[in-house]
Design an enzyme around this catalytic site. Sequence first.
Site, PDB file in Angstrom:
ATOM      1  N   LYS A  31       0.827  -1.205   0.000  1.00  0.00           N
ATOM      2  CA  LYS A  31       0.000   0.000   0.000  1.00  0.00           C
ATOM      3  C   LYS A  31       0.869   1.265   0.000  1.00  0.00           C
ATOM      4  O   LYS A  31       0.606   2.195  -0.745  1.00  0.00           O
ATOM      5  CB  LYS A  31      -0.928   0.028   1.228  1.00  0.00           C
ATOM      6  CG  LYS A  31      -1.911  -1.122   1.296  1.00  0.00           C
ATOM      7  CD  LYS A  31      -2.885  -0.950   2.448  1.00  0.00           C
ATOM      8  CE  LYS A  31      -2.254  -0.938   3.829  1.00  0.00           C
ATOM      9  NZ  LYS A  31      -1.716  -2.254   4.255  1.00  0.00           N
ATOM     10  N   ARG A 106      -9.675   0.898   8.298  1.00  0.00           N
ATOM     11  CA  ARG A 106      -9.182  -0.432   8.649  1.00  0.00           C
ATOM     12  C   ARG A 106     -10.233  -1.252   9.386  1.00  0.00           C
ATOM     13  O   ARG A 106     -10.020  -2.416   9.663  1.00  0.00           O
ATOM     14  CB  ARG A 106      -7.984  -0.257   9.565  1.00  0.00           C
ATOM     15  CG  ARG A 106      -6.723  -0.916   9.068  1.00  0.00           C
ATOM     16  CD  ARG A 106      -5.684  -0.608  10.119  1.00  0.00           C
ATOM     17  NE  ARG A 106      -4.448  -1.285   9.913  1.00  0.00           N
ATOM     18  CZ  ARG A 106      -3.434  -0.791   9.242  1.00  0.00           C
ATOM     19  NH1 ARG A 106      -3.524   0.373   8.639  1.00  0.00           N
ATOM     20  NH2 ARG A 106      -2.312  -1.457   9.154  1.00  0.00           N
ATOM     21  N   ARG A 153      11.371  -5.619   5.061  1.00  0.00           N
ATOM     22  CA  ARG A 153      11.068  -4.200   4.827  1.00  0.00           C
ATOM     23  C   ARG A 153      12.043  -3.268   5.554  1.00  0.00           C
ATOM     24  O   ARG A 153      12.345  -3.444   6.723  1.00  0.00           O
ATOM     25  CB  ARG A 153       9.645  -3.914   5.285  1.00  0.00           C
ATOM     26  CG  ARG A 153       9.241  -2.471   5.071  1.00  0.00           C
ATOM     27  CD  ARG A 153       7.785  -2.308   4.948  1.00  0.00           C
ATOM     28  NE  ARG A 153       7.080  -2.561   6.190  1.00  0.00           N
ATOM     29  CZ  ARG A 153       5.760  -2.484   6.296  1.00  0.00           C
ATOM     30  NH1 ARG A 153       5.027  -2.196   5.251  1.00  0.00           N
ATOM     31  NH2 ARG A 153       5.180  -2.714   7.449  1.00  0.00           N
ATOM     32  N   ARG A 187      11.135  -1.149  11.039  1.00  0.00           N
ATOM     33  CA  ARG A 187      10.074  -0.713  11.954  1.00  0.00           C
ATOM     34  C   ARG A 187       9.984  -1.638  13.162  1.00  0.00           C
ATOM     35  O   ARG A 187      10.181  -2.835  13.038  1.00  0.00           O
ATOM     36  CB  ARG A 187       8.742  -0.705  11.210  1.00  0.00           C
ATOM     37  CG  ARG A 187       8.444   0.617  10.576  1.00  0.00           C
ATOM     38  CD  ARG A 187       7.263   0.562   9.678  1.00  0.00           C
ATOM     39  NE  ARG A 187       6.155  -0.234  10.184  1.00  0.00           N
ATOM     40  CZ  ARG A 187       5.007  -0.356   9.536  1.00  0.00           C
ATOM     41  NH1 ARG A 187       4.841   0.265   8.394  1.00  0.00           N
ATOM     42  NH2 ARG A 187       4.040  -1.089  10.027  1.00  0.00           N
ATOM     43  N   ARG A 198      -0.453  -8.785  13.367  1.00  0.00           N
ATOM     44  CA  ARG A 198      -1.027  -7.789  12.451  1.00  0.00           C
ATOM     45  C   ARG A 198      -1.814  -8.467  11.330  1.00  0.00           C
ATOM     46  O   ARG A 198      -2.870  -7.997  10.934  1.00  0.00           O
ATOM     47  CB  ARG A 198       0.084  -6.911  11.860  1.00  0.00           C
ATOM     48  CG  ARG A 198       0.541  -5.832  12.833  1.00  0.00           C
ATOM     49  CD  ARG A 198       1.935  -5.337  12.531  1.00  0.00           C
ATOM     50  NE  ARG A 198       2.060  -4.759  11.214  1.00  0.00           N
ATOM     51  CZ  ARG A 198       3.206  -4.718  10.528  1.00  0.00           C
ATOM     52  NH1 ARG A 198       4.308  -5.239  11.036  1.00  0.00           N
ATOM     53  NH2 ARG A 198       3.251  -4.165   9.334  1.00  0.00           N
TER      54      ARG A 198
HETATM   55  P1  ADP Z   1       0.801  -2.082   8.072  1.00  0.00           P
HETATM   56  O1  ADP Z   1      -0.348  -1.853   7.127  1.00  0.00           O
HETATM   57  O2  ADP Z   1       1.970  -2.651   7.362  1.00  0.00           O
HETATM   58  O3  ADP Z   1       0.430  -2.824   9.316  1.00  0.00           O
HETATM   59  P2  ADP Z   1       0.760   0.706   8.971  1.00  0.00           P
HETATM   60  O4  ADP Z   1       1.917   1.622   8.979  1.00  0.00           O
HETATM   61  O5  ADP Z   1      -0.363   1.042   8.046  1.00  0.00           O
HETATM   62  O6  ADP Z   1       1.361  -0.722   8.606  1.00  0.00           O
HETATM   63  O7  ADP Z   1       0.155   0.538  10.449  1.00  0.00           O
HETATM   64  C1  ADP Z   1       0.962   0.236  11.542  1.00  0.00           C
HETATM   65  C2  ADP Z   1       0.118   0.216  12.819  1.00  0.00           C
HETATM   66  O8  ADP Z   1      -0.483   1.502  13.035  1.00  0.00           O
HETATM   67  C3  ADP Z   1      -1.055  -0.756  12.829  1.00  0.00           C
HETATM   68  O9  ADP Z   1      -0.665  -2.062  13.181  1.00  0.00           O
HETATM   69  C4  ADP Z   1      -1.973  -0.107  13.876  1.00  0.00           C
HETATM   70  O10 ADP Z   1      -1.518  -0.346  15.184  1.00  0.00           O
HETATM   71  C5  ADP Z   1      -1.791   1.376  13.605  1.00  0.00           C
HETATM   72  N1  ADP Z   1      -2.784   1.907  12.624  1.00  0.00           N
HETATM   73  C6  ADP Z   1      -2.507   2.419  11.396  1.00  0.00           C
HETATM   74  N2  ADP Z   1      -3.634   2.770  10.760  1.00  0.00           N
HETATM   75  C7  ADP Z   1      -4.654   2.480  11.594  1.00  0.00           C
HETATM   76  C8  ADP Z   1      -6.072   2.593  11.511  1.00  0.00           C
HETATM   77  N3  ADP Z   1      -6.692   3.075  10.426  1.00  0.00           N
HETATM   78  N4  ADP Z   1      -6.810   2.186  12.579  1.00  0.00           N
HETATM   79  C9  ADP Z   1      -6.244   1.692  13.681  1.00  0.00           C
HETATM   80  N5  ADP Z   1      -4.911   1.534  13.826  1.00  0.00           N
HETATM   81  C10 ADP Z   1      -4.113   1.922  12.803  1.00  0.00           C
END
Ligand code: ADP
Length: 246
Positions: A31, A106, A153, A187, A198
Amino acid sequence: MGTEAMQERTEKNAGSVVGPVILLGAPGAGKGTQAQRISEHFGIPQISTGDTLRDHIRRKTPLGNQARDQMEHGQLVADQVVCEMVAERITRPDCERGFILDGFPRTLKQAQWLDRHLAQKHMFETDQGCRKQPIVIQLTVEYNDLLRRLTGRRTCPTCGRIYNANTSQKPLVEGVCDLDGSVLVIRNDDCEEVIVERLKNYEAQTLPLVSYYEMRKRLHAVNGSASRLDAITAEACKAIEHGDCV
Ligand code: ADP
């Protein structure tokens, strides 16, 4: 898509309204990478809720302190917190022609909130009274590929560019950003234990969004295999350009 064709399209798109774009897909589906490319193509900002939350954590803001624990354990941050963050971000002037949401919505609640919010604020309404609906691009990738990508990553802490030690997206020099020479970082939540958590959360909480958007005829599924980097961008951009006004 060739560079010239891409450039031509970029110029053509410079002034037009693109509307909201949502990138849907499991952690590691690409993404972030695609959001960067689509953002350059249309000249609209990429809004990554994950990046924004990590920025809050780095700056030790109250929101960051609240979210840190959940993020480190691969849990989702509360809907209300993330929705408020997005509400504030999409009212900024750079979002007038559109924006790309990467990592949001999400959960079903977040998706319902977004639809309500866009309608209430009359965002992307034309003079004819119709409104540009969000275009949802779903990146589909197999589970084992996701695991391989997530464990490889690496991110540039300066410019945010994403690399991967396990795929063809390696930097020219191992561990160093091609663009600004910064040392790449891993990360906190990209360790195997948290990755599995996750992915589990994705299946339980985010996958239901596929039928939500499918039912509303807004979903465009794209095969997210790593070898198709350019093809994915081209398919996504085409779907976005043909987005309906309802
Ligand atoms: P990935 O999609 O690879 O898990 P992100 O950087 O999008 O990585 O998200 C990392 C973390 O940030 C998630 O595991 C969650 O804890 C938090 N997070 C990000 N976006 C949201 C969201 N829309 N709602 C709730 N938590 C979120």
